[in-house]
Write a protein that holds these residues in place. Structure first.
Motif, mmCIF file in Angstrom:
data_model
loop_
_atom_site.group_PDB
_atom_site.id
_atom_site.type_symbol
_atom_site.label_atom_id
_atom_site.label_comp_id
_atom_site.label_asym_id
_atom_site.label_seq_id
_atom_site.Cartn_x
_atom_site.Cartn_y
_atom_site.Cartn_z
ATOM 1 N N UNK A 56 0.807 -1.274 -0.138
ATOM 2 C CA UNK A 56 0.286 -0.025 0.265
ATOM 3 C C UNK A 56 0.893 0.857 -0.176
ATOM 4 N N UNK A 57 1.801 0.913 1.038
ATOM 5 C CA UNK A 57 2.862 2.599 1.236
ATOM 6 C C UNK A 57 4.297 2.250 0.540
ATOM 7 N N UNK A 58 4.529 1.499 0.521
ATOM 8 C CA UNK A 58 5.598 1.438 0.089
ATOM 9 C C UNK A 58 6.811 1.175 0.982
ATOM 10 N N UNK A 59 6.631 0.950 2.626
ATOM 11 C CA UNK A 59 7.388 0.911 3.483
ATOM 12 C C UNK A 59 7.910 -0.454 3.374
ATOM 13 N N UNK A 60 9.404 -0.453 4.223
ATOM 14 C CA UNK A 60 9.611 -1.697 3.709
ATOM 15 C C UNK A 60 10.387 -1.804 6.000
ATOM 16 N N UNK A 61 10.229 -2.938 5.920
ATOM 17 C CA UNK A 61 10.751 -3.681 7.312
ATOM 18 C C UNK A 61 11.470 -4.299 7.358
ATOM 19 N N UNK A 62 12.277 -4.494 8.697
ATOM 20 C CA UNK A 62 13.051 -6.036 8.589
ATOM 21 C C UNK A 62 12.081 -6.778 9.814
ATOM 22 N N UNK A 63 11.892 -7.817 9.967
ATOM 23 C CA UNK A 63 12.136 -9.378 11.120
ATOM 24 C C UNK A 63 13.336 -9.607 11.563
ATOM 25 N N UNK A 64 13.547 -10.756 12.427
ATOM 26 C CA UNK A 64 13.658 -11.745 13.319
ATOM 27 C C UNK A 64 13.557 -12.838 13.669
ATOM 28 N N UNK A 65 12.157 -12.081 13.090
ATOM 29 C CA UNK A 65 10.582 -12.758 13.683
ATOM 30 C C UNK A 65 9.953 -13.614 12.844
ATOM 31 N N UNK A 66 10.353 -14.239 11.719
ATOM 32 C CA UNK A 66 9.982 -14.521 10.237
ATOM 33 C C UNK A 66 9.694 -16.177 10.446
ATOM 34 N N UNK A 67 8.183 -16.773 11.348
ATOM 35 C CA UNK A 67 8.035 -18.136 11.584
ATOM 36 C C UNK A 67 8.066 -18.766 10.020
ATOM 37 N N UNK A 68 8.228 -20.090 9.656
ATOM 38 C CA UNK A 68 7.878 -21.072 8.806
ATOM 39 C C UNK A 68 7.286 -22.562 8.892
ATOM 40 N N UNK A 97 3.407 -10.987 7.456
ATOM 41 C CA UNK A 97 3.580 -9.014 8.392
ATOM 42 C C UNK A 97 2.299 -8.588 7.617
ATOM 43 N N UNK A 98 2.006 -7.446 9.010
ATOM 44 C CA UNK A 98 1.531 -6.396 7.858
ATOM 45 C C UNK A 98 2.627 -5.139 8.433
ATOM 46 N N UNK A 157 0.564 -7.434 16.854
ATOM 47 C CA UNK A 157 -0.718 -6.918 16.002
ATOM 48 C C UNK A 157 -0.433 -7.505 14.726
ATOM 49 N N UNK A 158 0.505 -7.225 14.665
ATOM 50 C CA UNK A 158 1.081 -7.196 13.004
ATOM 51 C C UNK A 158 1.414 -8.232 12.334
ATOM 52 N N UNK A 159 1.503 -9.831 13.054
ATOM 53 C CA UNK A 159 2.409 -11.149 13.105
ATOM 54 C C UNK A 159 1.615 -11.780 12.528
ATOM 55 N N UNK A 160 1.048 -12.332 11.484
ATOM 56 C CA UNK A 160 1.002 -13.776 11.569
ATOM 57 C C UNK A 160 0.428 -14.590 12.415
ATOM 58 N N UNK A 161 2.401 -15.497 12.186
ATOM 59 C CA UNK A 161 2.395 -15.929 13.495
ATOM 60 C C UNK A 161 1.378 -15.850 14.703
ATOM 61 N N UNK A 162 2.170 -15.100 15.492
ATOM 62 C CA UNK A 162 1.527 -14.434 16.597
ATOM 63 C C UNK A 162 0.405 -14.395 16.874
ATOM 64 N N UNK A 163 -0.934 -14.381 15.745
ATOM 65 C CA UNK A 163 -2.336 -15.570 15.825
ATOM 66 C C UNK A 163 -2.068 -16.232 16.097
ATOM 67 N N UNK A 164 -1.504 -17.305 15.548
ATOM 68 C CA UNK A 164 -1.648 -18.948 15.244
ATOM 69 C C UNK A 164 -1.049 -18.903 16.562
ATOM 70 N N UNK A 165 -0.047 -18.567 17.572
ATOM 71 C CA UNK A 165 0.261 -18.649 19.309
ATOM 72 C C UNK A 165 1.837 -18.801 18.371
ATOM 73 N N UNK A 166 2.405 -19.160 17.818
ATOM 74 C CA UNK A 166 3.553 -20.083 17.294
ATOM 75 C C UNK A 166 4.976 -19.431 16.660
ATOM 76 N N UNK A 167 4.817 -17.505 17.281
ATOM 77 C CA UNK A 167 5.433 -16.525 16.706
ATOM 78 C C UNK A 167 7.013 -16.901 18.645
ATOM 79 N N UNK A 168 7.655 -16.527 18.385
ATOM 80 C CA UNK A 168 9.112 -17.304 19.191
ATOM 81 C C UNK A 168 9.937 -15.952 19.908
ATOM 82 N N UNK A 169 8.444 -14.831 20.046
ATOM 83 C CA UNK A 169 9.116 -13.595 20.660
ATOM 84 C C UNK A 169 8.405 -14.384 21.877
ATOM 85 N N UNK A 170 9.646 -13.617 22.989
ATOM 86 C CA UNK A 170 9.666 -13.839 24.126
ATOM 87 C C UNK A 170 8.004 -13.412 24.743
#
Length: 158
Positions: A54-66, A86-87, A145-158
């Motif tokens: 939508x806006x072209x903003x980019x961001x890095x993440x070390x919390x990308x679940x596969x 993520x969004x 709130x912007x992480x699909x893996x968090x919504x599924x409860x599998x994200x590695x965030x502490x």
């Protein structure tokens, strides 16, 4: 993108028994922690970049679940892969964006996956842990709130 994963996987799969044929496919409907009967699961996090369509903003993440679901039946091995999205935190109703994972981190993910296949499908004891992924320089905190893996409860965030 899928070709890169397949190309790297085919190289890594040389470490699997040659009488079996393994293939990799993407499946955005895979449900974490609910593999179908007879399937094994492997979940791993990595680093990636995202770009808002939508806006072209980019961001890095070390919390990308596969998530990988795998099975071996009569010499045919299939791996289904889902990369969690993520969004953008700046755009209202921003779509979930696919992660852009570097070739180096795809290589590491798939090397670790082949080790897991050897353990889970061939019952080998490799006696070693996962190879760590290459971290990106992330300035802002993870936003559940912007992480699909968090919504599924599998994200590695502490």
């Amino acid at each position: 993108m899928a070709q890169e994963w397949t190309r790297i996987f085919n190289i890594k799969a040389n470490n699997l028994p040659p009488e079996d044929f393994w293939s990799l496919e993407f499946d955005d409907k895979l449900v974490p922690n609910s593999p179908n009967q007879g399937w094994k699961q492997y979940i791993r996090n990595t680093s990636a970049r995202f770009k808002c369509t939508m806006c072209g903003r980019s961001w890095p993440s070390n919390r990308v679940m596969v998530v990988f679901h795998m099975r071996l039946v009569y010499g045919k091995g299939l791996i289904k892969v889902r990369r969690f999205r993520q969004n953008c935190k700046n755009c209202t109703s921003a779509p979930m964006e696919e992660p852009s994972i570097s070739s180096e981190n795809i290589d590491i993910l798939l090397e670790n996956l082949v080790d897991k296949i050897r353990i889970k499908c061939y019952h080998e004891d490799l006696g070693r842990g996962n190879r760590p992924f290459v971290n990106l320089d992330v300035k802002s905190p993870h936003e559940p709130g912007h992480c699909e893996a968090c919504r599924y409860g599998i994200c590695t965030r502490s």
